[in-house]
Design a protein around this motif. Structure first.
Motif, PDB file in Angstrom:
ATOM      1  N   PHE A 198       0.826  -1.216   0.000  1.00  0.00           N
ATOM      2  CA  PHE A 198       0.000   0.000   0.000  1.00  0.00           C
ATOM      3  C   PHE A 198       0.857   1.263   0.000  1.00  0.00           C
ATOM      4  CE2 PHE A 198      -2.745  -3.073   2.410  1.00  0.00           C
ATOM      5  CZ  PHE A 198      -3.606  -3.324   1.352  1.00  0.00           C
ATOM      6  N   HIS A 199       2.068   1.139   0.541  1.00  0.00           N
ATOM      7  CA  HIS A 199       2.948   2.323   0.594  1.00  0.00           C
ATOM      8  C   HIS A 199       3.212   2.888  -0.789  1.00  0.00           C
ATOM      9  CE1 HIS A 199       4.041  -0.179   4.109  1.00  0.00           C
ATOM     10  NE2 HIS A 199       4.029   0.984   4.737  1.00  0.00           N
ATOM     11  N   ARG A 200       3.225   1.982  -1.744  1.00  0.00           N
ATOM     12  CA  ARG A 200       3.612   2.430  -3.075  1.00  0.00           C
ATOM     13  C   ARG A 200       2.445   2.846  -3.940  1.00  0.00           C
ATOM     14  NH1 ARG A 200       8.329  -0.717  -6.187  1.00  0.00           N
ATOM     15  NH2 ARG A 200       9.745  -1.017  -4.442  1.00  0.00           N
ATOM     16  N   CYS A 201       1.233   2.464  -3.496  1.00  0.00           N
ATOM     17  CA  CYS A 201       0.092   2.708  -4.368  1.00  0.00           C
ATOM     18  C   CYS A 201      -0.134   4.206  -4.537  1.00  0.00           C
ATOM     19  CB  CYS A 201      -1.158   2.061  -3.781  1.00  0.00           C
ATOM     20  SG  CYS A 201      -2.614   2.395  -4.784  1.00  0.00           S
ATOM     21  N   ILE A 202      -0.238   4.632  -5.800  1.00  0.00           N
ATOM     22  CA  ILE A 202      -0.469   6.058  -6.036  1.00  0.00           C
ATOM     23  C   ILE A 202      -1.921   6.335  -6.412  1.00  0.00           C
ATOM     24  CG2 ILE A 202       1.903   6.568  -6.718  1.00  0.00           C
ATOM     25  CD1 ILE A 202       0.965   6.336  -9.633  1.00  0.00           C
ATOM     26  N   GLY A 203      -2.732   5.297  -6.320  1.00  0.00           N
ATOM     27  CA  GLY A 203      -4.165   5.503  -6.565  1.00  0.00           C
ATOM     28  C   GLY A 203      -4.536   5.775  -8.002  1.00  0.00           C
ATOM     29  N   CYS A 204      -3.761   5.241  -8.922  1.00  0.00           N
ATOM     30  CA  CYS A 204      -4.074   5.520 -10.334  1.00  0.00           C
ATOM     31  C   CYS A 204      -5.222   4.664 -10.836  1.00  0.00           C
ATOM     32  CB  CYS A 204      -2.846   5.300 -11.201  1.00  0.00           C
ATOM     33  SG  CYS A 204      -2.376   3.569 -11.364  1.00  0.00           S
ATOM     34  N   ARG A 205      -5.479   3.578 -10.143  1.00  0.00           N
ATOM     35  CA  ARG A 205      -6.630   2.700 -10.432  1.00  0.00           C
ATOM     36  C   ARG A 205      -6.511   1.958 -11.765  1.00  0.00           C
ATOM     37  NH1 ARG A 205     -11.558   5.815 -10.465  1.00  0.00           N
ATOM     38  NH2 ARG A 205     -12.713   3.992  -9.828  1.00  0.00           N
ATOM     39  N   PHE A 206      -5.319   1.903 -12.299  1.00  0.00           N
ATOM     40  CA  PHE A 206      -5.138   1.086 -13.509  1.00  0.00           C
ATOM     41  C   PHE A 206      -5.466  -0.379 -13.209  1.00  0.00           C
ATOM     42  CE2 PHE A 206      -1.699   3.926 -15.677  1.00  0.00           C
ATOM     43  CZ  PHE A 206      -2.664   4.903 -15.832  1.00  0.00           C
ATOM     44  N   CYS A 207      -5.053  -0.810 -12.003  1.00  0.00           N
ATOM     45  CA  CYS A 207      -5.257  -2.213 -11.639  1.00  0.00           C
ATOM     46  C   CYS A 207      -6.740  -2.562 -11.596  1.00  0.00           C
ATOM     47  CB  CYS A 207      -4.604  -2.514 -10.303  1.00  0.00           C
ATOM     48  SG  CYS A 207      -5.149  -1.425  -8.987  1.00  0.00           S
ATOM     49  N   MET A 208      -7.531  -1.567 -11.157  1.00  0.00           N
ATOM     50  CA  MET A 208      -8.963  -1.822 -11.067  1.00  0.00           C
ATOM     51  C   MET A 208      -9.549  -2.030 -12.456  1.00  0.00           C
ATOM     52  SD  MET A 208     -10.041   0.836  -8.109  1.00  0.00           S
ATOM     53  CE  MET A 208     -11.714   0.261  -7.975  1.00  0.00           C
ATOM     54  N   ALA A 209      -9.018  -1.256 -13.388  1.00  0.00           N
ATOM     55  CA  ALA A 209      -9.490  -1.402 -14.755  1.00  0.00           C
ATOM     56  C   ALA A 209      -9.025  -2.727 -15.340  1.00  0.00           C
ATOM     57  CB  ALA A 209      -8.980  -0.249 -15.607  1.00  0.00           C
ATOM     58  N   ALA A 210      -7.839  -3.151 -14.902  1.00  0.00           N
ATOM     59  CA  ALA A 210      -7.278  -4.365 -15.484  1.00  0.00           C
ATOM     60  C   ALA A 210      -7.913  -5.631 -14.928  1.00  0.00           C
ATOM     61  CB  ALA A 210      -5.764  -4.394 -15.246  1.00  0.00           C
ATOM     62  N   CYS A 211      -8.317  -5.591 -13.667  1.00  0.00           N
ATOM     63  CA  CYS A 211      -8.824  -6.811 -13.038  1.00  0.00           C
ATOM     64  C   CYS A 211     -10.197  -7.182 -13.615  1.00  0.00           C
ATOM     65  CB  CYS A 211      -8.940  -6.623 -11.523  1.00  0.00           C
ATOM     66  SG  CYS A 211      -9.679  -8.067 -10.725  1.00  0.00           S
ATOM     67  N   PRO A 212     -10.319  -8.377 -14.169  1.00  0.00           N
ATOM     68  CA  PRO A 212     -11.604  -8.754 -14.767  1.00  0.00           C
ATOM     69  C   PRO A 212     -12.626  -9.222 -13.725  1.00  0.00           C
ATOM     70  CG  PRO A 212      -9.949 -10.445 -15.190  1.00  0.00           C
ATOM     71  CD  PRO A 212      -9.277  -9.388 -14.377  1.00  0.00           C
ATOM     72  N   TYR A 213     -12.202  -9.337 -12.478  1.00  0.00           N
ATOM     73  CA  TYR A 213     -13.085  -9.915 -11.468  1.00  0.00           C
ATOM     74  C   TYR A 213     -13.634  -8.866 -10.511  1.00  0.00           C
ATOM     75  CZ  TYR A 213     -10.628 -13.911 -13.342  1.00  0.00           C
ATOM     76  OH  TYR A 213     -10.102 -14.811 -14.185  1.00  0.00           O
ATOM     77  N   GLY A 214     -13.252  -7.633 -10.709  1.00  0.00           N
ATOM     78  CA  GLY A 214     -13.743  -6.576  -9.819  1.00  0.00           C
ATOM     79  C   GLY A 214     -13.314  -6.793  -8.389  1.00  0.00           C
ATOM     80  N   ALA A 215     -12.144  -7.387  -8.228  1.00  0.00           N
ATOM     81  CA  ALA A 215     -11.732  -7.782  -6.894  1.00  0.00           C
ATOM     82  C   ALA A 215     -11.059  -6.652  -6.119  1.00  0.00           C
ATOM     83  CB  ALA A 215     -10.793  -8.982  -6.973  1.00  0.00           C
ATOM     84  N   ARG A 216     -10.978  -5.480  -6.748  1.00  0.00           N
ATOM     85  CA  ARG A 216     -10.235  -4.397  -6.096  1.00  0.00           C
ATOM     86  C   ARG A 216     -11.155  -3.247  -5.731  1.00  0.00           C
ATOM     87  NH1 ARG A 216      -4.902  -3.785  -6.835  1.00  0.00           N
ATOM     88  NH2 ARG A 216      -3.816  -5.694  -7.391  1.00  0.00           N
ATOM     89  N   SER A 217     -10.860  -2.612  -4.624  1.00  0.00           N
ATOM     90  CA  SER A 217     -11.676  -1.480  -4.186  1.00  0.00           C
ATOM     91  C   SER A 217     -10.775  -0.272  -3.983  1.00  0.00           C
ATOM     92  CB  SER A 217     -12.360  -1.790  -2.855  1.00  0.00           C
ATOM     93  OG  SER A 217     -12.979  -3.039  -2.919  1.00  0.00           O
ATOM     94  N   PHE A 218     -11.392   0.875  -4.182  1.00  0.00           N
ATOM     95  CA  PHE A 218     -10.640   2.111  -4.054  1.00  0.00           C
ATOM     96  C   PHE A 218     -11.161   2.888  -2.854  1.00  0.00           C
ATOM     97  CE2 PHE A 218      -9.905   6.615  -5.293  1.00  0.00           C
ATOM     98  CZ  PHE A 218      -8.525   6.560  -5.378  1.00  0.00           C
ATOM     99  N   ASN A 219     -10.258   3.419  -2.081  1.00  0.00           N
ATOM    100  CA  ASN A 219     -10.657   4.200  -0.917  1.00  0.00           C
ATOM    101  C   ASN A 219     -11.009   5.619  -1.336  1.00  0.00           C
ATOM    102  OD1 ASN A 219     -10.201   2.698   1.798  1.00  0.00           O
ATOM    103  ND2 ASN A 219      -8.493   2.087   0.474  1.00  0.00           N
ATOM    104  N   TRP A 220     -12.277   5.824  -1.552  1.00  0.00           N
ATOM    105  CA  TRP A 220     -12.728   7.170  -1.947  1.00  0.00           C
ATOM    106  C   TRP A 220     -12.706   8.118  -0.756  1.00  0.00           C
ATOM    107  CZ3 TRP A 220     -13.165   8.294  -6.929  1.00  0.00           C
ATOM    108  CH2 TRP A 220     -13.385   7.246  -7.840  1.00  0.00           C
ATOM    109  N   GLU A 221     -12.865   7.519   0.415  1.00  0.00           N
ATOM    110  CA  GLU A 221     -12.906   8.349   1.628  1.00  0.00           C
ATOM    111  C   GLU A 221     -11.895   7.813   2.620  1.00  0.00           C
ATOM    112  OE1 GLU A 221     -16.912   9.046   3.257  1.00  0.00           O
ATOM    113  OE2 GLU A 221     -17.587   8.000   1.464  1.00  0.00           O
ATOM    114  N   ASP A 222     -11.618   8.632   3.613  1.00  0.00           N
ATOM    115  CA  ASP A 222     -10.754   8.155   4.683  1.00  0.00           C
ATOM    116  C   ASP A 222     -11.487   7.015   5.394  1.00  0.00           C
ATOM    117  OD1 ASP A 222      -9.007   7.726   6.706  1.00  0.00           O
ATOM    118  OD2 ASP A 222      -9.540   9.532   7.844  1.00  0.00           O
ATOM    119  N   PRO A 223     -10.898   5.837   5.396  1.00  0.00           N
ATOM    120  CA  PRO A 223     -11.649   4.685   5.923  1.00  0.00           C
ATOM    121  C   PRO A 223     -11.754   4.662   7.453  1.00  0.00           C
ATOM    122  CG  PRO A 223      -9.473   4.007   5.178  1.00  0.00           C
ATOM    123  CD  PRO A 223      -9.606   5.456   4.854  1.00  0.00           C
ATOM    124  N   ARG A 224     -10.849   5.344   8.136  1.00  0.00           N
ATOM    125  CA  ARG A 224     -10.765   5.117   9.591  1.00  0.00           C
ATOM    126  C   ARG A 224     -12.068   5.276  10.351  1.00  0.00           C
ATOM    127  NH1 ARG A 224      -4.924   6.518  11.942  1.00  0.00           N
ATOM    128  NH2 ARG A 224      -3.854   4.881  10.798  1.00  0.00           N
TER     129      ARG A 224
END
Lengths: 341, 132, 543, 277, 180
Positions: D167-193
């Motif tokens: 997670f330290h390296r993730c820059i939130g570009c969301r390319f992976c989300m587009a690439a994953c055919p299974y929708g297995a990834r989620s993006f933190n739109w808000e502060d999750p805490r």
């Protein structure tokens, strides 16, 4: 090999600081005495140089007009390039100082079949210069964190933006990369471009090499040579310096003294070199004057009112006969003049 | 001297800018931060104090890569006590007061590590354990 | 194998090694001496001209003598070095611009390829930065701490006769056109540096005749040509007669008439030398057309001011006649003809040197009622401003078809463009007197305009080659529009341009005429009661 | 072999639709052939399939972790899945949002037709139709998300085949989300805490602007524990976890015995999660 | 027709070398070579343009009359620069050597060097034409000088005592102007 000399000079400086600071007792010299001396020379020298400039008047209004001036209502004035009011001058100077507008002006034309001409800008110099200067400014501001306590919000914000990419630990500063990149390109340009190389002097290479070495030692200290580099101790020393109660109680790594010594050299060198363009850019009469010399009288303090043109009376005396013959009106008729004579 | 009206203010601004730290601090050097030692009384860290002072951030980075990328989750043993590599799992076990241990120095030097964007301080962790 | 042969090819067998070195100079510029050969220098000032100027009150032109740049010994006064250094010190104290320009250059090279002399000759010392370095190196040596401590290390060098000769060579290979200043990030203006160099050289009696003789003429007779009052009048009368022959309109003009509303001053070349005199005919027609109450002056019969190319005192002295005459005649304001350096002096220096001109009124056109606020203090209006205002207010009857023989382009003269900001007024006029005209390439016009190559008193024929070289960038751009748009006329608003561009075109682009904008206005004017001949070449038609 | 042919035709159609050229077709079909071979093997021709597979790709080496989800068990005891999800949420400090857009999913429920869009759901068995399937990251052998990631924040762990995230390296570009055919990834739109119900103090939370997904409980595996969801279903056999390359492992026993399907095998990503329907 | 093909293939290379060689006769040659903007670099731009055109003509054995236009473009510039006549014209020759060198380096085409006679003869013609043009340009320059004197500019410097001039010289020169 003018640039080789600059390298040697900087290497010598590095050796002096690197070795000197390891001699017991010399830490005080390199950590306190030299920085004080350097900053005094910098501020004093800078003010002195500007005062020296200010001692000379600007006898004439000589702005370089780079566009249409203010004239008739229906002729559109180019307010930025040919300012006629103080506010426009300020705008011109702002763009000049903060965006290097004159360097931006370079255009190149190319003829295509047709024949058609197209223009493109050649802006490498502008880009490198801008990159270099802004990263330098950012780095100077960033270093304020070592000199002030408590640290205000804006400083942390700048710090945050500069290390935005969060690469590595301590985080990599974008400005460091930009500075080294910019300077390498400016230096490379001096070596590669034959006519710039031809006009370059020792005092063009030296500051580049010096600033490059400062950047490099800074980066080495931050990321690689961390032995005895505890920022708390360094800030303690820095705070001591700016509150006039300097203390050196602990051992600080040699790389820090090298960095500090090079910075001190730069500060001391600054006012006595071309680096004074930092002050000069504000004072260049071709840029900081309004083009209003026909609308408002500019005063020249050493104007000598005694210098008079060859007088009309003298002129008429010499040519009166011809003038009368030609029917040109004269002040004194021929006979009257003769009577007087 | 000519153009005093603009040059002198200009120089004053310059000098004020350069001497900014002096008048900002008002000659008060402030107190040197002293990180609080572990409340639990542990005396020994995973590395010597001097090393940790200068290099803790690099050590943490190393651990991070060990754990996450190299699948090297070996356990660190200090004075017989075992710790899993990790900020929450090792460091904060002893240095349980982040405010007094970490923030002290970080605030002094304007270092804003982004560790706590994700990692939980013991205090935070405890907060939501109780409510449950 | 082939390479050595090729090298031999570029060596002259007869003349020995030429200046063509076949490479970027390997020597440092400080080590390359200036060598004077016929054709690369303008003749030194005649002894009697220098002596005459020196005899004038307030002027200082010492060391009048016979000398030649080609000689080793320039017969400099014994303490020449002291004189130069003292002169430099004095000027540093008088001109902030000089101090700043000496200290601030970072040798970024932005100016290097902007100078028409460099572009035409390829001589590195013609890069503006190096031209200034010629003085800067001496300045460093004697006036800066770095130079005193480090010497050559800091780019400093001793003032020697060799340096002086270099100064002479390169300060007279600069037309003070200010193009470099446009591109300099600090606005360093080589024109200022060149002016100082020339002033310093005059202190030891080194100057060129083509500047000092017109200057002394101007001082004595009121104009560069040395035309005496009646001759000047005759010339204008000739022109008026010509106009009458061509158009059937009688021109009413007057000289030294007290009580006229306007004093008109134009470079004397306009009433004397081709092709300027067609421009003067244009003025006569224009003023007749609107019935302006104006007068010429034989005393202030010169708009140009070669003092600008020598030193401040002479510039002031020559310029003083304009206000003196305006005051004597009691005019309300002055209109100035088309001229480049004249307008630099009028715009940037005159009011400061010889003002305030409170004996006149803020210029207000009696024909259109427009007040020229931009000339509120100097009280002198440019003919292009004046004409543009007339056109805007519909006061001129213009017939563009009378310029059908003209396919024009417009050359921005250095001084109006870069020292005055007079760029669009002439264009506005052209739009209204010509069916169509074209611009030259963008990086050769407006504030980026290329100099004619012979300004600042360099339009003398002994350096014709040099002038052709330095004018090449301009001529090259003209050639482009000739090839592309069949341009046959190069219009401008500068008397020196009219003289020098004519020669330049003669060499580079034969068949291309040079004219003043007012000539084109004169061509197009439909006069009341005219009895116009078939003028298929406008005012130039021979009848 | 009728089934295989049908699949082949379907893929050919799909690739033609996608406008992919011939070479791509060959590549895709050959890898699908492998996948179907796998299916065949499950049908009882193990030895033959292994020999066959060896021709197509190198003999599998090292550990490759995978999971079998026995939906029959989950259909019987739907609460098992709820336990598994809750266990995961607790273990990984997963926030609970009310709005679906912000939802963070590591393991979640989805109906059959969403999980297996390639399979016909016409006249689906009623029990299958009504059951929520357990879905999570498939930890593919050839994960497209890894290829898409510009910073290598998502990577494949060499040692165990887990598709892991730094997670330290993730820059939130969301390319992976587009690439994953299974929708297995989620993006933190808000502060999750604020939305985390209970903290696991041994695990970090994430910050806004970061993508996250199931990590096969890499941190628990290191402690010798099973993934949280597997542990939650312990003893039921609903979720079996283990090394796919170890012929003796429990998961291989199950795979050898039962007919399993994978999500969208035709894409050639080679998922590591198998379903018994 | 193989030589034709060789010229086509190598045109760019030969012209580049030729331009570079020609421009290397200047002090700041590198600037002239590098800067491609014809308006920012008239010497380099015109030289490049003209030599390229000239090479095309030489290679196709064109009518020597056609050489005039490109040659003039170059000679007009070189005639007023500080070159001895031989150096001003010399670089036109260079294309012979350059072409030979480039062709002989190509193993497949080195035999074509023997067929260069016509080409080299054309170059010789061009050099001779260049000499003519050089002289014409010099001649033109003197014409310009005379023209300038005729138009009256010389009065600025060659008047002696204004009063003396008054009755004689100026009136005479005035007449010449009027007549002109």
């Amino acid at each position: 090999m003018k640039y080789a000399f600059s390298f040697l000079a900087v290497i010598a400086l590095i050796l002096i600081a690197g070795l000197g600071s390891q001699i017991p007792g010399m830490q005080y010299f390199f950590g306190v005495a030299i920085p004080y001396l350097a900053i005094m020379l910098f501020v004093g020298g800078f003010v002195y140089r500007v005062m020296q400039w200010a001692k000379s008047p600007v006898p004439f209004s000589i702005p370089t007009t780079c566009g249409q001036g203010a004239s008739l209502d229906f002729i559109k004035q180019d307010k930025l390039d040919c300012p006629s009011k103080t506010s426009e001058v300020v705008a011109r100077m702002f763009l000049e100082i903060f965006l290097f507008r004159s360097l931006f002006r370079n255009t190149k034309s190319e003829i295509h079949d047709g024949p058609k001409i197209s223009y493109e800008s050649s802006k490498w110099l502008w880009l490198f210069a801008l990159l270099f200067h802004y990263s330098f400014l950012l780095i100077v501001i960033r270093h304020m964190r070592l000199f002030i306590d408590p640290i205000p919000f804006w400083l942390s914000a700048i710090e945050g933006v500069d290390s935005m990419l969060q690469i590595g630990a301590p985080t990599l500063y974008l400005s460091s990369v930009a500075l080294l990149g910019g300077i390498a390109l400016l230096f490379g340009r001096r070596l590669v471009n034959p006519h710039v190389r031809y006009i370059s002097l020792n005092n063009d290479y030296f500051p580049l090499v010096l600033i490059f070495a400062i950047g490099l030692t800074g980066i080495l200290m931050r990321y690689f040579l961390r032995t005895n580099i505890d920022i708390i101790n360094i800030k303690n020393l820095a705070m001591g310096l700016v509150t006039f109660s300097p203390v050196i109680t602990v051992k600080i790594g040699a790389i820090f003294y090298i960095h500090l010594f090079l910075v001190s050299t730069l500060l001391a060198y600054f006012p006595f070199s071309k680096l004074m363009h930092m002050g000069g850019v504000f004072m260049s009469p071709t840029r900081n004057m309004a083009n209003d010399s026909r609308a408002k009288r500019h005063i020249n303090p050493w104007n000598d009112p005694e210098i008079k043109p060859h007088s009309y009376a003298g002129y008429e005396d010499e040519f009166r006969e011809f003038m009368v013959d030609a029917g040109i009106p004269v002040e004194k008729e021929l006979s009257a003049a003769k009577d007087e004579a | 001297m000519y153009n005093k009206g603009t040059i002198i203010p200009g120089l004053i601004i310059f000098v004020l800018f350069v001497t900014f730290p002096i008048w900002f601090n008002g000659l008060k050097a402030g107190t040197l931060p002293k990180p609080e030692l572990p409340p639990g009384g542990e005396k020994k860290c995973v590395m010597p104090v001097e090393y940790m002072r200068a290099n803790h951030m690099q050590l943490l980075n190393e651990w991070r890569d060990n754990v996450l990328r190299d699948d090297n989750r070996t356990v660190v043993t200090v004075e017989g006590k075992k710790y899993r590599k990790g900020l929450q799992m090792a460091c904060m076990q002893c240095h349980s007061n982040k405010e007094k241990f970490c923030d002290n120095c970080h605030a002094y030097t304007a270092v804003k590590p982004y560790c706590w964007d994700c990692h939980l301080t013991p205090k935070e962790a405890a907060l939501k354990e109780e409510t449950h | 194998m082939a390479v050595p042969k090729l090298e031999q090819l570029s060596k002259s067998v007869v003349q020995g090694p030429s200046l063509a070195t076949g490479a970027v100079p390997t020597k440092d510029w400080m080590d390359i001496p200036a060598i004077f050969k016929p054709g690369n220098y303008a003749y030194p000032a005649k002894q009697e001209k220098v002596a005459y100027l020196n005899s004038q009150k307030d002027l200082h032109f010492p060391n009048a003598r016979e000398w030649s740049p080609e000689d080793d010994d320039w017969k400099l006064p014994e303490d020449w070095k002291d004189i130069i250094l003292k002169g430099l010190k004095e000027r540093l104290d008088k001109f902030r611009s000089l101090k700043i320009f000496m200290d601030c250059c970072v040798r970024c090279g932005a100016c290097a390829d902007k100078c028409h002399f460099f572009l035409g000759t390829g001589d590195p010392k013609n890069m503006p930065v190096l031209r200034a370095e010629l003085l800067r190196s001496v300045y460093r040596n004697d006036f800066t701490l770095g130079g005193k401590l480090l010497g050559a290390m800091a780019g400093a060098r001793e003032m020697t006769v060799g340096v002086l000769k270099e100064w002479f060579m390169y300060s007279y290979q600069c037309t003070e056109c200010r193009r470099c200043s446009v591109f300099c990030p600090y606005g360093i203006d080589t024109a200022e540096v060149t002016m100082m160099l020339r002033e310093l050289l005059h202190l030891v009696g080194v100057g060129i005749n083509w500047i000092l003789e017109p200057a002394s003429n101007s001082n004595r007779t009121g104009n560069h040509m040395g035309l005496q009052p009646h001759t000047f009048k005759d010339n204008v009368d000739f022109l008026a007669d010509d106009v009458e022959n061509l158009t059937g309109v009688k021109i009413n003009h007057s000289f030294n008439r007290k009580g006229a509303e306007v004093l008109f001053i134009t470079p004397s070349a306009d009433v004397f030398a081709e092709p300027g005199l067609y421009t003067a005919m244009g003025y006569l027609l224009l003023f007749e057309h609107i019935g302006l109450d104006y007068t010429w002056s034989t005393y202030a019969s010169e708009g140009g001011n070669f003092g600008l190319f020598t030193n401040n005192e002479l510039m002031k002295k020559l310029n003083g006649k304009m206000y003196a005459e305006a005051k004597r005649l009691g005019v309300k304001y002055i209109i100035g003809g088309e001229c480049g350096h004249m307008w630099r002096v009028v715009h940037q220096y005159m009011d400061t040197m010889n003002g305030p001109a409170d004996f006149m009124e803020v210029p207000k056109s009696s024909i259109t009622g427009t007040t020229f606020n931009n000339a509120a203090s100097t009280k002198m209006v440019h003919i292009s401003e004046f004409t543009a205002d007339l056109i805007k207010n519909g006061k001129l009857k213009l017939d563009k078809s009378r310029n059908a023989h003209v396919k024009a382009t417009f050359h921005d003269s250095c001084n109006p463009a870069r020292a005055m900001g007079l760029i669009d007024e002439p264009r506005y006029i052209l739009d209204h007197v010509l069916d169509n005209w074209v611009e030259m390439p963008e990086n050769t016009i407006r504030e980026q305009t290329f100099c004619c190559g012979s300004g600042t008193g360099l339009n003398t024929d002994e350096i014709m080659e040099l002038r052709m070289r330095s004018g090449l960038p301009r001529a090259n751009a003209v050639k482009h529009v000739i090839d592309k748009h069949d341009v046959n006329t190069l219009s401008c608003v500068c008397a020196i341009d009219r003289a020098t561009l004519t020669s330049l075109m003669n060499y580079w682009n034969p068949g291309c005429n040079v004219c003043g904008v007012s000539e084109l206005v004169g061509n197009a004017l439909v006069m009341d009661g005219e009895n116009r001949q078939e003028l298929d070449e406008g005012l130039r038609t021979l009848v | 072999m009728d089934k295989q042919r049908r699949k082949f035709l379907k893929i050919a159609g799909a690739t033609a639709l996608a406008g992919i050229g011939a070479p791509a077709l060959v590549r895709l079909t050959s890898s699908t052939a492998l996948a179907s071979e796998h299916g065949a093997a499950v049908e009882g021709h193990a030895a033959e399939a292994a020999a066959h597979g060896a021709h197509v790709e190198a003999v599998p080496q090292g550990v490759r972790l995978g999971m079998v989800i026995d939906m029959r068990k989950i259909t019987e005891q739907p609460e098992l899945l709820d336990h598994a999800i809750a266990a995961c949420n607790n273990a990984h400090n997963i926030p609970q949002f009310d709005n679906r857009k912000s939802e963070i999913k590591w393991i979640w429920k989805a109906p059959f037709e969403n999980v297996f869009p390639g399979e016909s759901s016409y006249h689906l068995a009623k029990k299958v139709e009504k059951t929520d399937f357990a879905v999570m990251c498939n930890h593919c052998d050839d994960p497209p998300c890894v290829r898409a990631c510009p910073t290598q924040a998502t990577f494949k762990v060499k040692e165990n085949g887990i598709v892991a995230m730094d997670f330290h390296r993730c820059i939130g570009c969301r390319f992976c989300m587009a690439a994953c055919p299974y929708g297995a990834r989620s993006f933190n739109w808000e502060d999750p805490r604020p939305y985390i119900k209970k903290y696991n103090k041994d695990f970090p939370s994430r910050m806004r602007g970061v993508v996250e997904k199931c990590n096969f409980c890499g941190e628990r595996l290191a402690l010798g524990q099973e993934p949280a969801c597997v542990e939650a279903c312990k003893g039921t056999g609903a979720m079996v976890f283990g090394d796919l390359n170890d012929a003796k492992s429990e998961i291989r026993q199950v795979l050898d015995k039962e007919f399993t399907i994978q999500r969208n095998p035709s894409l050639g990503t080679k998922p590591s999660v198998f379903y018994i329907v | 027709m193989k030589l034709d093909e060789a010229f086509r293939n190598y045109r760019e290379k030969i012209v580049d070398r030729w331009v570079e060689y020609t421009l290397s006769t200047y002090k700041s040659s590198s600037f002239f070579i590098k800067e491609k903007d014809k308006f920012a670099n008239p010497v380099g731009g015109n030289t490049r343009e003209a030599l390229d055109a000239l090479f095309g003509l030489l290679a196709k054995n064109a009518d020597p009359q056609e050489f005039v236009a490109p040659l003039e473009q170059i000679m007009r510039i070189r005639a007023i620069q500080e070159f001895a006549a031989s150096v001003a014209v010399g670089p036109i020759h260079a294309v012979k050597h350059i072409t030979r060198e480039i062709l002989s380096k190509d193993k497949e085409r080195c035999h074509l060097v023997q067929d260069l006679y016509d080409f080299e003869f054309a170059v010789d013609l061009a050099v001779l034409a260049a000499f003519d043009l050089y002289m014409q340009c010099r001649e033109r320059l003197y014409q310009v000088r005379i023209q300038e004197i005729k138009t009256g500019n010389y009065i600025l410097t060659d008047s002696k005592c204004p009063t003396n001039l008054l009755k004689t010289n100026i009136q005479e020169s005035l007449k010449t102007v009027e007549n002109h």
